[in-house]
Design a protein around this motif. Structure first.
Motif, PDB file in Angstrom:
ATOM      1  N   GLN A 370       0.823  -1.203   0.000  1.00  0.00           N
ATOM      2  CA  GLN A 370       0.000   0.000   0.000  1.00  0.00           C
ATOM      3  C   GLN A 370       0.863   1.263   0.000  1.00  0.00           C
ATOM      4  OE1 GLN A 370      -3.053  -0.167   2.976  1.00  0.00           O
ATOM      5  NE2 GLN A 370      -4.055   1.711   2.283  1.00  0.00           N
ATOM      6  N   ALA A 371       1.978   1.220   0.730  1.00  0.00           N
ATOM      7  CA  ALA A 371       2.875   2.377   0.748  1.00  0.00           C
ATOM      8  C   ALA A 371       3.443   2.648  -0.640  1.00  0.00           C
ATOM      9  CB  ALA A 371       4.003   2.144   1.750  1.00  0.00           C
ATOM     10  N   TYR A 372       3.826   1.595  -1.353  1.00  0.00           N
ATOM     11  CA  TYR A 372       4.315   1.757  -2.732  1.00  0.00           C
ATOM     12  C   TYR A 372       3.202   2.291  -3.638  1.00  0.00           C
ATOM     13  CZ  TYR A 372       8.822  -0.649  -2.102  1.00  0.00           C
ATOM     14  OH  TYR A 372      10.097  -0.992  -1.735  1.00  0.00           O
ATOM     15  N   GLN A 373       1.983   1.764  -3.466  1.00  0.00           N
ATOM     16  CA  GLN A 373       0.884   2.175  -4.341  1.00  0.00           C
ATOM     17  C   GLN A 373       0.558   3.656  -4.147  1.00  0.00           C
ATOM     18  OE1 GLN A 373      -2.736  -0.084  -3.993  1.00  0.00           O
ATOM     19  NE2 GLN A 373      -3.676   0.901  -5.758  1.00  0.00           N
ATOM     20  N   LEU A 396       4.631  -4.416  -7.243  1.00  0.00           N
ATOM     21  CA  LEU A 396       4.365  -5.700  -7.903  1.00  0.00           C
ATOM     22  C   LEU A 396       5.408  -6.758  -7.548  1.00  0.00           C
ATOM     23  CD1 LEU A 396       3.105  -4.349 -11.310  1.00  0.00           C
ATOM     24  CD2 LEU A 396       1.897  -6.023  -9.902  1.00  0.00           C
ATOM     25  N   GLN A 397       6.582  -6.324  -7.100  1.00  0.00           N
ATOM     26  CA  GLN A 397       7.550  -7.297  -6.589  1.00  0.00           C
ATOM     27  C   GLN A 397       7.070  -7.886  -5.266  1.00  0.00           C
ATOM     28  OE1 GLN A 397      11.209  -5.061  -6.408  1.00  0.00           O
ATOM     29  NE2 GLN A 397      11.779  -5.548  -8.508  1.00  0.00           N
ATOM     30  N   ASP A 404      -4.953  -4.423  -9.316  1.00  0.00           N
ATOM     31  CA  ASP A 404      -4.948  -2.968  -9.175  1.00  0.00           C
ATOM     32  C   ASP A 404      -3.593  -2.372  -9.523  1.00  0.00           C
ATOM     33  OD1 ASP A 404      -7.585  -2.973  -8.394  1.00  0.00           O
ATOM     34  OD2 ASP A 404      -7.141  -2.962  -6.251  1.00  0.00           O
ATOM     35  N   LEU A 405      -2.535  -3.068  -9.128  1.00  0.00           N
ATOM     36  CA  LEU A 405      -1.197  -2.560  -9.416  1.00  0.00           C
ATOM     37  C   LEU A 405      -0.878  -2.665 -10.909  1.00  0.00           C
ATOM     38  CD1 LEU A 405       0.729  -4.085  -6.375  1.00  0.00           C
ATOM     39  CD2 LEU A 405      -0.062  -1.729  -6.650  1.00  0.00           C
ATOM     40  N   LEU A 406      -1.282  -3.752 -11.533  1.00  0.00           N
ATOM     41  CA  LEU A 406      -1.077  -3.882 -12.981  1.00  0.00           C
ATOM     42  C   LEU A 406      -1.827  -2.778 -13.727  1.00  0.00           C
ATOM     43  CD1 LEU A 406      -1.316  -7.740 -13.543  1.00  0.00           C
ATOM     44  CD2 LEU A 406       0.671  -6.296 -14.025  1.00  0.00           C
ATOM     45  N   TYR A 407      -3.044  -2.493 -13.298  1.00  0.00           N
ATOM     46  CA  TYR A 407      -3.842  -1.433 -13.923  1.00  0.00           C
ATOM     47  C   TYR A 407      -3.145  -0.076 -13.761  1.00  0.00           C
ATOM     48  CZ  TYR A 407      -7.854   1.604 -14.865  1.00  0.00           C
ATOM     49  OH  TYR A 407      -8.689   2.568 -15.375  1.00  0.00           O
ATOM     50  N   GLY A 408      -2.686   0.210 -12.530  1.00  0.00           N
ATOM     51  CA  GLY A 408      -2.013   1.480 -12.288  1.00  0.00           C
ATOM     52  C   GLY A 408      -0.734   1.614 -13.082  1.00  0.00           C
ATOM     53  N   ARG A 409       0.056   0.534 -13.126  1.00  0.00           N
ATOM     54  CA  ARG A 409       1.307   0.627 -13.883  1.00  0.00           C
ATOM     55  C   ARG A 409       1.036   0.752 -15.369  1.00  0.00           C
ATOM     56  NH1 ARG A 409       6.081  -3.845 -13.588  1.00  0.00           N
ATOM     57  NH2 ARG A 409       4.579  -5.007 -14.869  1.00  0.00           N
ATOM     58  N   ASP A 425       0.833  -4.893 -19.840  1.00  0.00           N
ATOM     59  CA  ASP A 425       0.211  -4.951 -18.503  1.00  0.00           C
ATOM     60  C   ASP A 425      -1.299  -5.131 -18.602  1.00  0.00           C
ATOM     61  OD1 ASP A 425       2.417  -4.891 -16.899  1.00  0.00           O
ATOM     62  OD2 ASP A 425       2.280  -2.772 -16.382  1.00  0.00           O
ATOM     63  N   PHE A 426      -1.938  -4.412 -19.513  1.00  0.00           N
ATOM     64  CA  PHE A 426      -3.392  -4.525 -19.642  1.00  0.00           C
ATOM     65  C   PHE A 426      -3.808  -5.904 -20.151  1.00  0.00           C
ATOM     66  CE2 PHE A 426      -3.360   0.310 -20.225  1.00  0.00           C
ATOM     67  CZ  PHE A 426      -3.685   0.526 -18.894  1.00  0.00           C
TER      68      PHE A 426
END
Length: 550
Positions: A370-373, A396-397, A404-409, A425-426
């Motif tokens: 969450q901190a990374y996001q 993602l690591q 959610d992380l794939l979508y954001g990246r 990613d999508f």
């Protein structure tokens, strides 16, 4: 040396030189066994503790040691050792009540219902003030809860229970725990009729509520509060029932008066927020600021939320800073502080705070992710897309293939101009969540914006439109696709509707470009001006104006 001189040396030796002191081996050393038992308990090693106390019971004259040996042996299901310890305890002077309790435990552990019943009868017939509490402890510790439930219903009858409301409530709760609802309800109703105390009304109310009799539950809680108007827990329970029924005003009224603590303030704030009562939230903020120090200390996170909701960001930061490291909301307080710092234009401080959190929560994957996001999302707000990509990648690591992380990246890659990586990613996200609306729209828009694979883009955006026909973001994607396909009139119509529905800067930029290409430069310029008011630093607007020479 001569034989004589050897004998002479023996004669001259000190009298105590060859004294042998007999020391007991560990199994016969009481202190050693007690120490071993306590050390094992400190490691939660019950088996080793039981063995050590079994030896200690045989050596000690203290009944307490034998009792502990018996209870440990029962806990690890060593029935033979338990019986030896019980016999030793009885010899050393066990009380009849304590012995009956322990023998009942052992009988239940063996599955001997008849012996358990006999010992439990001895226990509850003793007249000891703690007998029913000990009875309940035996029931709770039984391996076979069905057998324990049968004994509970058989022995803990209204005729036998003492003139003690707590004993009745404890037996009712046990029945509820064991799934004997009819019995639990019978005892709860009997307790209410016999004692008419706040506790008995409250417990019966809880039983009624679970049965779906909400009106009956509320009526009983009213009686409970009438008996104990200053009981905070009762007021909280009553307010909770009212709020579940949608009566937020009634719930607030119950809590607004009388003693307050951190829990009452938290529920009052939740009720005001649920009702959309901004004035009430402001009033609660002022009231909570004047609460006793202990209440304020436990409500620091809540105070920060209230201050932030009123855009008092400096005060919110101060409250969040007072949240104790051991508080359940410490992590959220640090996150909100970073978000506020970024909103104040203190981007470096915000990211430094998040970097420190990434160190502090290195061994806690959920918080680290969450901190990374949040770090990535703040970079996205500042249109620092490469840094956002890095933060999303680190997250993602921690949690590979998180949707959610794939979508954001993917969004970050697209904004940074790395279309191939965004598409990758999508596609990965759609493989994990086939048909996902947001991912379909994002991939379709990314392809349309890059003016590539337009048939696939059309299929994806159409899928999203079918799922969410009135979504402005999806309408923007569809309008932009029409522009790429050369359908300017259709593009202008769709984008105009989306712009009217939601004044989003990116929608406005797209509409302005389409209008410009239609030769409607004055209309386009007005839209661009509106976008500039919404977001003066919008990169898409700047790129578009440069490209159009507008």
């Amino acid at each position: 040396m001569s034989q004589r001189s050897s004998r002479q040396a023996s004669v001259d030796a000190q009298p105590l030189a060859h004294l042998v002191v007999a020391t007991p081996d560990a199994e016969h050393d009481l202190l050693a066994q007690l120490l071993a038992g306590e050390m094992a308990l400190s490691r939660n090693d019950l088996n080793s503790a039981s063995v050590a106390y079994s030896y200690a019971a045989a050596l000690s004259q203290a009944p307490e040691v034998a009792e502990r040996a018996a209870r440990l042996a029962i806990a690890v299901h060593d029935n033979a050792a338990a019986q030896r310890a019980l016999d030793r305890w009885q010899v050393l002077g066990a009380t009849p009540v304590g012995m009956a309790e322990a023998r009942a435990e052992l009988a239940l552990d063996r599955g001997d219902g008849d012996e358990a019943r006999r010992q439990l009868n001895i226990l509850v017939s003793s007249g000891d003030k703690d007998a029913w509490r000990q009875f309940g402890r035996v029931m709770l510790g039984a391996r076979d809860q069905a057998q324990a439930a049968n004994l509970l219903v058989e022995l803990a009858t209204p005729q036998r229970l003492p003139a003690d409301a707590h004993a009745w409530l404890a037996m009712s709760e046990l029945g509820d725990k064991f799934g004997r609802h009819a019995y639990a309800l019978q005892i709860a109703e009997g307790a209410m009729q016999r004692f008419k105390s706040a506790e008995t009304y409250a417990w019966l109310a809880q039983m009624k509520f679970k049965d779906g009799d909400h009106d009956g539950a509320r009526a009983l809680l009213q009686k409970a509060i009438a008996k104990a108007p200053d009981n905070i827990q009762l007021r909280l329970a009553y307010a909770g029932m009212l709020s579940q029924a949608g009566d937020y005003a009634g719930a607030s009224k119950v809590l607004d008066h009388g003693p307050q603590n951190a829990d009452t303030y938290a529920l009052r704030v939740a009720l005001a927020a649920q009702s959309g009562n901004g004035t009430g939230l402001a009033t609660l903020y002022r009231e909570l600021q004047k609460a006793p120090p202990g209440v304020r200390e436990h409500s620091a996170y809540l105070l920060g939320q209230l201050a932030e909701a009123q855009h008092l960001n400096d005060e919110a930061l101060a409250w969040y800073g007072q949240v104790d490291d051991d508080d359940a909301h410490a992590f959220e307080a640090d996150l909100r502080s970073a978000v506020i710092l970024q909103s104040q234009g203190k981007e470096n401080e915000a990211h430094q705070a998040l970097e420190q959190m990434q160190i502090d929560y290195l061994d806690q994957p959920a918080q680290l992710r969450q901190a990374y996001q949040v770090d990535a999302e703040l970079y996205m707000r500042d249109q620092k897309y490469p840094q956002a990509v890095t933060a999303f990648s680190r997250a993602l690591q921690v949690v590979p293939d998180d949707p959610d992380l794939l979508y954001g990246r993917g969004l970050a890659y697209a904004e940074a101009g790395n279309v191939d990586l965004a598409v990758k990613d999508f596609h990965r996200l759609l493989k994990l969540k086939p048909g996902d609306v947001d991912a379909s729209n994002a991939l379709g828009f990314t392809l349309a914006d890059a003016d590539r694979d337009l048939p696939e883009a059309e299929r994806l955006i159409q899928t999203a439109r079918t799922a969410k026909p009135n979504d402005p973001a999806i309408a923007d994607s569809w309008g932009w696709l029409q522009y790429r396909l050369g359908h300017l009139d259709q593009a202008a119509q769709v984008l105009s509707s989306a712009w009217q529905a939601q004044k989003d800067a990116d929608v406005g930029v797209h509409l302005g470009e389409v209008l410009w290409k239609q030769g409607r430069q004055q209309e386009a310029q007005r839209v661009f001006d509106d976008v500039r008011k919404l977001d003066p630093t919008n990169k898409s607007l700047q790129d578009t104006l440069k490209r159009l020479h507008a």
